[in-house]
Enzyme design. Sequence first.
Site, PDB file in Angstrom:
ATOM      1  N   GLY A 131      64.752  23.784  41.386  1.00 41.27           N
ATOM      2  CA  GLY A 131      65.953  23.340  41.890  1.00 41.27           C
ATOM      3  C   GLY A 131      66.626  25.182  42.584  1.00 41.27           C
ATOM      4  O   GLY A 131      66.245  25.918  42.069  1.00 41.27           O
TER       5      GLY A 131
ATOM      6  N   ASP B 214      57.954  26.953  30.431  1.00 43.72           N
ATOM      7  CA  ASP B 214      57.796  28.473  32.296  1.00 43.72           C
ATOM      8  C   ASP B 214      58.160  29.740  31.117  1.00 43.72           C
ATOM      9  O   ASP B 214      59.456  30.034  32.199  1.00 43.72           O
ATOM     10  CB  ASP B 214      58.485  27.718  33.055  1.00 43.72           C
ATOM     11  CG  ASP B 214      58.119  28.652  34.585  1.00 43.72           C
ATOM     12  OD1 ASP B 214      57.513  29.431  34.598  1.00 43.72           O
ATOM     13  OD2 ASP B 214      59.271  28.521  36.010  1.00 43.72           O
TER      14      ASP B 214
ATOM     15  N   VAL C 265      69.923  27.913  42.286  1.00 44.45           N
ATOM     16  CA  VAL C 265      70.938  28.326  41.659  1.00 44.45           C
ATOM     17  C   VAL C 265      72.223  28.931  42.720  1.00 44.45           C
ATOM     18  O   VAL C 265      72.077  29.682  42.941  1.00 44.45           O
ATOM     19  CB  VAL C 265      71.018  28.964  40.235  1.00 44.45           C
ATOM     20  CG1 VAL C 265      71.766  29.308  39.612  1.00 44.45           C
ATOM     21  CG2 VAL C 265      69.714  28.613  39.445  1.00 44.45           C
TER      22      VAL C 265
END
Length: 455
Positions: A147, A258, A149
């Site tokens: 997503g 990640d 930020v």
Amino acid sequence: MFIYFRDLSFNNLTGPLPRFPSKIFNIVGNPSICPTGSEPPCHGITLMPMSMTLNTSETALPSGRRKSHNFALALSSSIGCIGMLILGFGLFLWMRQRKKQQKFFDVKDGHHEEISLGNLKRFQLRELQIATNNFSSKNLLGKGGFGNVYKGYLLDGTAVAVKRLKDGSAIGGERQFQTEVEMISLAVHRNLLRLYGFCMTATEKLLVYPYMSNGSVASRLKAKPVLDWVTRKQIALGAARGLLYLHEQCDPKIIHRDVKAANILLDDYCEAVVGDFGLAKLLDHQDSHVTTAVRGTVGHIAPEYLSTGQSSEKTDVFGFGVLLLELTTGQTALEFGKAANQKGAMLDWVKKLHQEKRLDLLIDKDLKSHCDLIELEEMVQVALLCTQYLPSYRPKMSEVVRMLEGDGLVERWEASQRAEASKNKSQELILSERYSDLTNDSLLLIQAIELSGPR
């Protein structure tokens, strides 16, 4: 008829004291009266009490005992009042704390099954829209696989970073979302990004974090002033401690999946804070129920995760090894891969330079000569240990932290080199045997051709 008080004072009464239907009466001024009627003739006895209390089964209490009795009653009453006050104050604090405590529920659950999330605040969507100027592109801090930020300011002036998750309306994601948020809220460590709160509607899922003034490691490697070598070592150690907490000290264990420079954030003092932990699992469940979907960034994905989709804490160790190389070279693995026009080129290049003892070509040019070559080699050795092909050969994060602190690196590196030499010798032996077999087969083939030829 019962009379509570009767006054018989100064009546010149004599003889035993009669029983009256009254509880308290006054007999002062009657010196010849007897108190109970059980004594022998009592003329001439002088009585001192001003008043008496009658009871059909008990005589009047002596003055000393009556005072003790009254004191005990007063003391017990005081203790009871104090206890009631403490109980009331405790109840007030409990109700106040319970009111402050936020509740998290599944928006599609008609019964609103609630899960307590401690001190996490539940934000209203409108509140976060105002804070980020309706998620304006001018407030965009970064984009990622999970997503975007946005920077925002709450009504009290607090700077926050609002992560707006992708696929916020995915079917079946609400329960997984609440589970992941609860898990993230329980992971509290100085090197982990703390979660302020959340917002969830039928179409949106948002997480609210404190704003990190120095951005990510990836952005700071490109900014001015340049991160000095001492700061880079501190960043590496801080990120390692954060991952160590997730892997070995957190219950349940959390795998990041990640680890890269863009997901290591820096606070006001450039101390490393690991962000986005736990979200890979969350987003996998939203997108699909297939848990083997690979999440990560090119150049940071461990080979076993890329080939099988199975992740473990050793996949994070691999990503951390690449992060160390990013801190050393000043380039991200993806940037280096594009420059070299091939994937995975950074690791091959680093191994080659290390074997040729030309690590001075590895250091970020912006650091120039402000780097200790011995410390540089130690960091490269830790990176190469973390990025070994087989997961079982890679160290745990607890071992990585100790090596970065200067403990055990020499022994671990020597053991790794012996294992590498033994593996190379085995491969050479296998190749030699294959070559020998091939040679023998060729001779037989040649002989067969000759035998079948013209005579």
